[in-house]
Scaffold this motif. Structure first.
Motif, PDB file in Angstrom:
ATOM      1  N   TYR A  57       0.857  -1.188   0.000  1.00 34.16           N
ATOM      2  CA  TYR A  57       0.000   0.000   0.000  1.00 34.16           C
ATOM      3  C   TYR A  57       0.891   1.237   0.000  1.00 34.16           C
ATOM      4  O   TYR A  57       1.834   1.318   0.787  1.00 34.16           O
ATOM      5  CB  TYR A  57      -0.918   0.018   1.224  1.00 34.16           C
ATOM      6  N   GLY A  58       0.611   2.189  -0.888  1.00 37.61           N
ATOM      7  CA  GLY A  58       1.477   3.365  -0.947  1.00 37.61           C
ATOM      8  C   GLY A  58       0.991   4.393  -1.946  1.00 37.61           C
ATOM      9  O   GLY A  58      -0.214   4.675  -2.036  1.00 37.61           O
ATOM     10  N   ARG A  59       1.921   4.925  -2.734  1.00 39.97           N
ATOM     11  CA  ARG A  59       1.613   6.041  -3.624  1.00 39.97           C
ATOM     12  C   ARG A  59       0.537   5.701  -4.660  1.00 39.97           C
ATOM     13  O   ARG A  59      -0.287   6.552  -4.999  1.00 39.97           O
ATOM     14  CB  ARG A  59       2.890   6.494  -4.340  1.00 39.97           C
ATOM     15  N   PHE A  60       0.565   4.481  -5.168  1.00 38.51           N
ATOM     16  CA  PHE A  60      -0.440   4.115  -6.172  1.00 38.51           C
ATOM     17  C   PHE A  60      -1.843   4.221  -5.588  1.00 38.51           C
ATOM     18  O   PHE A  60      -2.747   4.774  -6.224  1.00 38.51           O
ATOM     19  CB  PHE A  60      -0.194   2.696  -6.684  1.00 38.51           C
ATOM     20  N   ASN A  61      -2.042   3.674  -4.395  1.00 38.15           N
ATOM     21  CA  ASN A  61      -3.373   3.685  -3.792  1.00 38.15           C
ATOM     22  C   ASN A  61      -3.840   5.101  -3.486  1.00 38.15           C
ATOM     23  O   ASN A  61      -5.024   5.428  -3.630  1.00 38.15           O
ATOM     24  CB  ASN A  61      -3.371   2.851  -2.510  1.00 38.15           C
ATOM     25  N   ILE A  62      -2.893   5.958  -3.082  1.00 41.37           N
ATOM     26  CA  ILE A  62      -3.245   7.354  -2.808  1.00 41.37           C
ATOM     27  C   ILE A  62      -3.645   8.061  -4.100  1.00 41.37           C
ATOM     28  O   ILE A  62      -4.643   8.797  -4.147  1.00 41.37           O
ATOM     29  CB  ILE A  62      -2.071   8.071  -2.124  1.00 41.37           C
ATOM     30  N   CYS A  63      -2.871   7.845  -5.175  1.00 43.53           N
ATOM     31  CA  CYS A  63      -3.209   8.432  -6.478  1.00 43.53           C
ATOM     32  C   CYS A  63      -4.558   7.928  -6.967  1.00 43.53           C
ATOM     33  O   CYS A  63      -5.351   8.689  -7.543  1.00 43.53           O
ATOM     34  CB  CYS A  63      -2.127   8.101  -7.503  1.00 43.53           C
ATOM     35  N   LEU A  64      -4.832   6.648  -6.732  1.00 43.41           N
ATOM     36  CA  LEU A  64      -6.111   6.071  -7.139  1.00 43.41           C
ATOM     37  C   LEU A  64      -7.268   6.780  -6.448  1.00 43.41           C
ATOM     38  O   LEU A  64      -8.275   7.146  -7.088  1.00 43.41           O
ATOM     39  CB  LEU A  64      -6.127   4.578  -6.810  1.00 43.41           C
ATOM     40  N   CYS A  67      -7.880  10.223  -7.813  1.00 41.81           N
ATOM     41  CA  CYS A  67      -8.554  10.191  -9.116  1.00 41.81           C
ATOM     42  C   CYS A  67     -10.037   9.882  -8.975  1.00 41.81           C
ATOM     43  O   CYS A  67     -10.850  10.325  -9.802  1.00 41.81           O
ATOM     44  CB  CYS A  67      -7.900   9.152 -10.031  1.00 41.81           C
ATOM     45  N   THR A  68     -10.391   9.119  -7.945  1.00 44.41           N
ATOM     46  CA  THR A  68     -11.795   8.741  -7.778  1.00 44.41           C
ATOM     47  C   THR A  68     -12.623   9.818  -7.072  1.00 44.41           C
ATOM     48  O   THR A  68     -13.843   9.812  -7.189  1.00 44.41           O
ATOM     49  CB  THR A  68     -11.923   7.419  -6.993  1.00 44.41           C
ATOM     50  N   LEU A  69     -11.970  10.728  -6.374  1.00 44.63           N
ATOM     51  CA  LEU A  69     -12.705  11.810  -5.701  1.00 44.63           C
ATOM     52  C   LEU A  69     -13.562  12.604  -6.692  1.00 44.63           C
ATOM     53  O   LEU A  69     -14.769  12.789  -6.453  1.00 44.63           O
ATOM     54  CB  LEU A  69     -11.744  12.714  -4.940  1.00 44.63           C
ATOM     55  N   PRO A  70     -12.992  13.092  -7.827  1.00 44.85           N
ATOM     56  CA  PRO A  70     -13.865  13.806  -8.782  1.00 44.85           C
ATOM     57  C   PRO A  70     -14.916  12.916  -9.406  1.00 44.85           C
ATOM     58  O   PRO A  70     -15.965  13.406  -9.840  1.00 44.85           O
ATOM     59  CB  PRO A  70     -12.878  14.331  -9.835  1.00 44.85           C
ATOM     60  N   ALA A  71     -14.674  11.598  -9.462  1.00 40.68           N
ATOM     61  CA  ALA A  71     -15.681  10.688 -10.008  1.00 40.68           C
ATOM     62  C   ALA A  71     -16.915  10.660  -9.123  1.00 40.68           C
ATOM     63  O   ALA A  71     -18.061  10.698  -9.613  1.00 40.68           O
ATOM     64  CB  ALA A  71     -15.088   9.288 -10.151  1.00 40.68           C
ATOM     65  N   PHE A  72     -16.716  10.606  -7.805  1.00 39.71           N
ATOM     66  CA  PHE A  72     -17.859  10.616  -6.884  1.00 39.71           C
ATOM     67  C   PHE A  72     -18.510  12.000  -6.850  1.00 39.71           C
ATOM     68  O   PHE A  72     -19.724  12.115  -6.676  1.00 39.71           O
ATOM     69  CB  PHE A  72     -17.401  10.186  -5.490  1.00 39.71           C
ATOM     70  N   LEU A 176     -12.380  -0.109  -7.794  1.00 39.29           N
ATOM     71  CA  LEU A 176     -11.754   0.205  -6.506  1.00 39.29           C
ATOM     72  C   LEU A 176     -11.522  -1.054  -5.677  1.00 39.29           C
ATOM     73  O   LEU A 176     -10.455  -1.240  -5.088  1.00 39.29           O
ATOM     74  CB  LEU A 176     -12.644   1.178  -5.718  1.00 39.29           C
ATOM     75  N   ALA A 177     -12.532  -1.917  -5.629  1.00 37.95           N
ATOM     76  CA  ALA A 177     -12.403  -3.145  -4.839  1.00 37.95           C
ATOM     77  C   ALA A 177     -11.313  -4.050  -5.396  1.00 37.95           C
ATOM     78  O   ALA A 177     -10.590  -4.705  -4.632  1.00 37.95           O
ATOM     79  CB  ALA A 177     -13.735  -3.885  -4.819  1.00 37.95           C
ATOM     80  N   GLU A 178     -11.166  -4.078  -6.710  1.00 33.28           N
ATOM     81  CA  GLU A 178     -10.220  -4.988  -7.353  1.00 33.28           C
ATOM     82  C   GLU A 178      -8.778  -4.489  -7.302  1.00 33.28           C
ATOM     83  O   GLU A 178      -7.868  -5.187  -7.755  1.00 33.28           O
ATOM     84  CB  GLU A 178     -10.651  -5.227  -8.800  1.00 33.28           C
ATOM     85  N   LEU A 179      -8.556  -3.308  -6.784  1.00 36.60           N
ATOM     86  CA  LEU A 179      -7.198  -2.784  -6.669  1.00 36.60           C
ATOM     87  C   LEU A 179      -6.759  -2.623  -5.213  1.00 36.60           C
ATOM     88  O   LEU A 179      -5.788  -1.925  -4.937  1.00 36.60           O
ATOM     89  CB  LEU A 179      -7.073  -1.448  -7.410  1.00 36.60           C
ATOM     90  N   HIS A 180      -7.488  -3.261  -4.298  1.00 34.23           N
ATOM     91  CA  HIS A 180      -7.106  -3.246  -2.878  1.00 34.23           C
ATOM     92  C   HIS A 180      -7.214  -4.652  -2.306  1.00 34.23           C
ATOM     93  O   HIS A 180      -8.094  -5.419  -2.697  1.00 34.23           O
ATOM     94  CB  HIS A 180      -8.012  -2.305  -2.075  1.00 34.23           C
ATOM     95  N   ARG A 181      -6.310  -4.964  -1.384  1.00 28.44           N
ATOM     96  CA  ARG A 181      -6.364  -6.288  -0.765  1.00 28.44           C
ATOM     97  C   ARG A 181      -7.564  -6.394   0.176  1.00 28.44           C
ATOM     98  O   ARG A 181      -8.197  -5.396   0.517  1.00 28.44           O
ATOM     99  CB  ARG A 181      -5.060  -6.580  -0.018  1.00 28.44           C
ATOM    100  N   ALA A 246      -8.156  11.719 -16.094  1.00 27.19           N
ATOM    101  CA  ALA A 246      -7.369  11.205 -14.962  1.00 27.19           C
ATOM    102  C   ALA A 246      -7.233   9.689 -15.021  1.00 27.19           C
ATOM    103  O   ALA A 246      -6.172   9.132 -14.722  1.00 27.19           O
ATOM    104  CB  ALA A 246      -8.010  11.632 -13.638  1.00 27.19           C
ATOM    105  N   PHE A 247      -8.302   9.010 -15.434  1.00 28.87           N
ATOM    106  CA  PHE A 247      -8.255   7.545 -15.483  1.00 28.87           C
ATOM    107  C   PHE A 247      -7.377   7.021 -16.617  1.00 28.87           C
ATOM    108  O   PHE A 247      -7.085   5.825 -16.662  1.00 28.87           O
ATOM    109  CB  PHE A 247      -9.667   6.974 -15.574  1.00 28.87           C
ATOM    110  N   LEU A 248      -6.965   7.892 -17.537  1.00 25.75           N
ATOM    111  CA  LEU A 248      -5.994   7.481 -18.546  1.00 25.75           C
ATOM    112  C   LEU A 248      -4.670   7.079 -17.911  1.00 25.75           C
ATOM    113  O   LEU A 248      -3.913   6.283 -18.475  1.00 25.75           O
ATOM    114  CB  LEU A 248      -5.757   8.619 -19.548  1.00 25.75           C
TER     115      LEU A 248
END
Length: 532
Positions: A57-64, A67-72, A176-181, A246-248
């Motif tokens: 868990y680290g920078r990738f998850n934070i960036c993810l 990116c999802t904040l504007p989606a919601f 989101l679920a598929e990119l977190h343990r 952003a999702f690009l």
């Protein structure tokens, strides 16, 4: 049994073999043997859960999450932004209350009509592609909404916007679920509730910044006019556009790739996430081979459709069908009350005014809400406090999820869903009698919406617990679709009932919420139930 000293020493010598002896027997030093053991472990096929856990868990998850904040935010905007423009657009487009309700409802109609289509496409084309193009073109459609010049154009573009937006947003939850343990997934989904709260709080503030201005831009003479409310819709259209871009920068879901037999691509995604999170090179990733979940031939065409139907058919047979019908019926009632009040509140707040002591019933009396005409129609004057009330109502859900999380664990989901629905009904019944000023109405509406939101969240959790893994996604999709049906029914019924006076709309909503609260007692108890 007696153990001699010599036996202990022999055991000790057996465990601690000298490095020289290992080198003579195997030709490898201890460090090389450790490397060999790691290579053997890496060569063992790993399933998805093992691989995603190894990425850390680290920078990738934070960036993810960034990116999802504007989606919601886009999700709240697409369904709610027109609720704020009616104070001005009512006169510009000669809208009746029923027209306003229809515009609010038509977005959900578009979502319902496309639910099954997007479910199929997301499982065929992939998560990332749907999100990138879906959010981007949703932004373009929202821009088309923003330049609407009449009721018909506004209605058609809102339907198209809901039709298109439903796909990428539905896929986002799975992505989101598929990119977190496993142990992080529940926390991530809970965090998205905070994103909704941020959106519900900031959207009315954006409305205040733009809608209180007297801006009118005439293009091609007087045939095409851009008002302040058009500019507000344009501003909200930028968010889904930026979300698509952003999702690009994000990868395809590795779970989707594995389910399609594309393990090499999935492994590259795992390695990319691992490198971003740890700063280590891809070669250090401890997994070299992934489990073959499905071949590419098995995952395509008619075979995939047949296999999918065979898997979903039990959902519509006993014993699952009776619980599905019960939960969907209750959710229709829950959204009938919750979303109707949420979508109509900005207009009600503007009618009451921020500094007025006028009662709610006086503000929405039939003579006060008569259809406008060209000569007599005057836009409702609003100020910062009018929109601040909506921001307070939106922020009220923070307490809901905090208190609800404690109550659910102690009292059970079933009891919390029923009790909160009944309390919400009682609060709504008091609105016509106690709503004698702006701040009283804010307090009552915030309480009612917080309780009905807690009911909806509890019902969602019960649905997850009640159905097995193979049926859970389809059960949730049906559950959410029925909730949107309830929203359509409520947003259209509310203005129609207002024509008969102040009490009918609120008593109807309260009666529906009270009935489903009692119906929650029929739901089976799922406390501490393990997922199947």
């Amino acid at each position: 049994m007696v153990v001699s000293k010599s036996d202990v020493e022999a055991e000790s010598q057996k465990e601690q073999i000298p490095h020289e002896h290992l080198f003579k027997v195997t030709g490898l030093s201890s460090s090389n043997l450790e490397k060999l053991a790691q290579d053997v472990a890496a060569a063992t096929p790993a399933d998805f859960e093992t691989a995603i856990a190894a990425t850390g868990y680290g920078r990738f998850n934070i960036c993810l999450m960034l990116c999802t904040l504007p989606a919601f935010w886009s999700a709240v905007s697409v369904t709610s932004n027109v609720s704020y423009i009616f104070t001005r657009a009512r006169c510009d487009m000669q809208l009746s209350l029923l027209d306003m309700g229809t515009v609010n409802a038509i977005t959900y109609g578009g979502m319902i009509s496309s639910a099954m289509i997007w479910g199929f496409l997301s499982d065929t084309l992939g998560r990332r592609r749907i999100m990138v193009w879906g959010f981007f073109f949703s932004g373009i459609l929202e821009f088309c909404v923003s330049i609407s010049q009449n009721f018909i154009m506004l209605l058609l573009t809102r339907f198209a916007s809901g039709f298109l937006f439903n796909g990428p947003f539905a896929v986002l939850i799975s992505y989101l679920a598929e990119l977190h343990r496993t142990e992080l997934r529940a926390r991530v989904i809970l965090l998205t509730s905070l994103f909704y709260t941020i959106a519900n709080t900031t959207l009315p503030l954006l409305a205040w910044a733009i809608l209180t201005k007297e801006w009118h831009f005439y293009i091609f003479g007087n045939s095409f006019v851009i008002h302040a409310w058009n500019l507000f819709l344009m501003a909200t259209a930028l968010v889904p556009l930026l979300t698509g871009l952003a999702f690009l920068c994000l990868p395809e879901s590795p779970k989707f790739l594995m389910s399609r037999g594309r393990n090499e691509e999935a492994l590259e995604v795992f390695k990319r996430i691992y490198t971003m999170n740890t700063g280590k090179p891809k070669s250090d990733f401890p997994v070299a081979v992934l489990v073959e979940e499905k071949s590419e031939q098995q995952a395509r065409g008619v075979a995939a459709l047949r296999g999918g139907w065979a898997q979903l058919a039990p959902l519509f047979r006993a014993p699952h069908v009776k619980w599905l019908v019960l939960l969907c019926t209750i959710h229709i009632g829950c959204m009938f009350g919750s979303n109707t009040l949420r979508l109509w509140y900005p207009q009600l707040a503007a009618m009451i005014g921020s500094n007025s002591n006028e009662s709610l019933c006086a503000a929405i009396a039939p003579e006060a809400t008569a259809p406008p005409d060209d000569e007599s129609c005057q836009p409702i004057q609003t100020d910062m406090l009018t929109y601040l009330q909506s921001a307070i109502v939106g922020a009220g859900s923070v307490l809901t999820y905090g208190i609800g999380g404690v109550l659910v664990n102690r009292c059970g989901k079933k009891l919390v869903a029923g009790f909160s629905s009944v309390l919400s009904a009682v609060t709504i019944v008091m609105l016509p009698f106690l709503g004698t000023g702006a701040f009283t109405v804010v307090a009552l509406v915030t309480t009612a919406l917080a309780l009905s939101s807690l009911c909806g969240a509890s019902l969602s959790s019960i649905t997850v617990d009640l159905f097995p893994t193979s049926l859970r996604v389809m059960a949730l999709a049906t559950f959410l679709m029925c909730g949107r049906v309830g929203t359509i029914m409520g947003t259209v019924a509310f203005p129609a009932l207002m024509q008969y006076g102040c009490l009918p709309p609120f008593i109807t909503i309260a009666a529906v919420l009270g009935t489903i609260g009692l119906a929650c007692s029929i739901i089976p108890n799922t406390n501490l139930k393990k997922l199947e």
